[in-house]
Design an enzyme around this catalytic site. Sequence first.
Site, PDB file in Angstrom:
ATOM      1  N   CYS A  86       0.840  -1.205   0.000  1.00 45.59           N
ATOM      2  CA  CYS A  86       0.000   0.000   0.000  1.00 45.59           C
ATOM      3  C   CYS A  86       0.873   1.253   0.000  1.00 45.59           C
ATOM      4  CB  CYS A  86      -0.922   0.001   1.215  1.00 45.59           C
ATOM      5  SG  CYS A  86      -2.016   1.417   1.196  1.00 45.59           S
ATOM      6  N   GLY A 187      -1.865  -6.363 -12.129  1.00 51.46           N
ATOM      7  CA  GLY A 187      -1.719  -5.022 -12.695  1.00 51.46           C
ATOM      8  C   GLY A 187      -2.218  -4.912 -14.111  1.00 51.46           C
TER       9      GLY A 187
HETATM   10  C1  LIG Z   1     -10.005   1.326  -4.549  1.00 49.16           C
HETATM   11  C2  LIG Z   1      -8.794   0.442  -4.433  1.00 49.16           C
HETATM   12  C3  LIG Z   1      -8.458  -0.089  -3.212  1.00 49.16           C
HETATM   13  C4  LIG Z   1      -7.340  -0.907  -3.087  1.00 49.16           C
HETATM   14  N1  LIG Z   1      -7.057  -1.442  -1.877  1.00 49.16           N
HETATM   15  C5  LIG Z   1      -6.032  -2.317  -1.767  1.00 49.16           C
HETATM   16  C6  LIG Z   1      -5.772  -2.961  -0.539  1.00 49.16           C
HETATM   17  O1  LIG Z   1      -6.435  -2.725   0.472  1.00 49.16           O
HETATM   18  N2  LIG Z   1      -4.755  -3.853  -0.499  1.00 49.16           N
HETATM   19  C7  LIG Z   1      -3.996  -4.145  -1.603  1.00 49.16           C
HETATM   20  O2  LIG Z   1      -3.105  -4.986  -1.518  1.00 49.16           O
HETATM   21  N3  LIG Z   1      -4.200  -3.535  -2.763  1.00 49.16           N
HETATM   22  C8  LIG Z   1      -5.207  -2.640  -2.880  1.00 49.16           C
HETATM   23  N4  LIG Z   1      -5.441  -2.032  -4.076  1.00 49.16           N
HETATM   24  C9  LIG Z   1      -4.555  -2.322  -5.236  1.00 49.16           C
HETATM   25  C10 LIG Z   1      -5.093  -3.512  -6.031  1.00 49.16           C
HETATM   26  O3  LIG Z   1      -5.098  -4.677  -5.241  1.00 49.16           O
HETATM   27  C11 LIG Z   1      -4.229  -3.789  -7.259  1.00 49.16           C
HETATM   28  O4  LIG Z   1      -2.928  -4.098  -6.867  1.00 49.16           O
HETATM   29  C12 LIG Z   1      -4.196  -2.622  -8.225  1.00 49.16           C
HETATM   30  O5  LIG Z   1      -5.473  -2.053  -8.401  1.00 49.16           O
HETATM   31  C13 LIG Z   1      -3.645  -3.065  -9.579  1.00 49.16           C
HETATM   32  O6  LIG Z   1      -4.371  -4.157 -10.066  1.00 49.16           O
HETATM   33  P1  LIG Z   1      -5.539  -3.986 -11.171  1.00 49.16           P
HETATM   34  O7  LIG Z   1      -4.918  -3.267 -12.324  1.00 49.16           O
HETATM   35  O8  LIG Z   1      -5.956  -5.402 -11.469  1.00 49.16           O
HETATM   36  O9  LIG Z   1      -6.622  -3.177 -10.540  1.00 49.16           O
HETATM   37  C14 LIG Z   1      -6.534  -1.184  -4.222  1.00 49.16           C
HETATM   38  C15 LIG Z   1      -6.879  -0.643  -5.447  1.00 49.16           C
HETATM   39  C16 LIG Z   1      -7.995   0.155  -5.573  1.00 49.16           C
HETATM   40  C17 LIG Z   1      -8.333   0.727  -6.927  1.00 49.16           C
END
Ligand SMILES: Cc1cc2nc3c(=O)[nH]c(=O)nc-3n(C[C@H](O)[C@H](O)[C@H](O)COP(=O)(O)O)c2cc1C
EC number: 1.3.1.-
Length: 311
Positions: A86, A187
């Site tokens: 995070c 990602g």
């Molecule tokens: C609204 C929001 C909240 C998120 N909260 C967390 C979290 O609590 N823990 C975490 O490991 N990643 C969190 N992420 C990151 C996502 O797990 C992920 O790594 C990131 O969005 C990239 O992946 P994606 O392109 O598939 O969305 C969050 C992302 C978003 C958009």
Amino acid sequence: MVGLTHLALRKIIREFGGCALLSMEMCSAKALPYENRATSPYFKFFEEEKYQLICQIIGNNPKKMADAAKRIEQEGLFGIDLNFGCSVSHIYKQQAGAYLLENVSLASQIIEAVKKAVSIPVSIKFRLPTQCTEKKLILLAKMFEQSGADFLIFHPRIYPDRRNRPPRWEYISVVKQSVSIPVLGNGNVFSIEDVKKMFQQTGCDGVALGRIAAARPFIFAQITQGFQPTIQTYYYIARKMCLYLFEFYEPTRALRLFKKWLPYFGSNFDFGLELISILSKAKDKNEILSKLNKIHNLKILNRPNLILIGQ
Ligand SMILES: Cc1cc2nc3c(=O)[nH]c(=O)nc-3n(C[C@H](O)[C@H](O)[C@H](O)COP(=O)(O)O)c2cc1C
């Protein structure tokens, strides 16, 4: 994912099926041992999802992280994920999340303490460390493995990269090649083709889906079971999301969570912003449902426009 992977989204995902593991919203390790499942807004789950459910914890104190892990094990969940990724500034300033990538010795102590406390799987969710070199990344991944991590979930973006910069998938291969435990890549995976590409390009063992799971909760069923969504599927999801949120949470929180989810849902459509704007004016469950009933002619985009959405 904070504010997204709540009971309602997880229930919809499970109803479509096809998903291996699900993650709850992140929980503070300090608070978790004292959480009351009946009143906690975050530490909430259904009995029937426990076998596939991971609870992610955040913190920087090895003993507190271990105590939180014990509670998760006692509740009978599948596993524990340690948040070392995070990059939100208040978390980073508290020396937790991605900060731990810069304090390798503390990160290692946390993993060891948690592993000693429980026997269920422990994963690490992390991102690229700052001033990243391949050497630094390899050392980090090896340290996670040596400290006892059972698998890794890796999002190759550097703190404080913004979402308009693409994740660097080539670093997923670097992590994969440096450890023998499973590595899940993460990602910008927004379609079946992206899943295939991530497997092919990185050699990862699995793919962790973030925002697309909120936008298209049927994505897992689509990937693993050939599910074919129709326009009706989207209306069904919006209705269900509203009904479940208001069933599982008190009205103010339910409305807030619905509005937080709207940009992800809206990203599926041409003129999605108009849809978001109409629905975000609703003040309660009935208004959401009645506005939904009046929305017609939605045009689905092949690829949801998720690049710029997120924290
Ligand atoms: C609204 C929001 C909240 C998120 N909260 C967390 C979290 O609590 N823990 C975490 O490991 N990643 C969190 N992420 C990151 C996502 O797990 C992920 O790594 C990131 O969005 C990239 O992946 P994606 O392109 O598939 O969305 C969050 C992302 C978003 C958009």
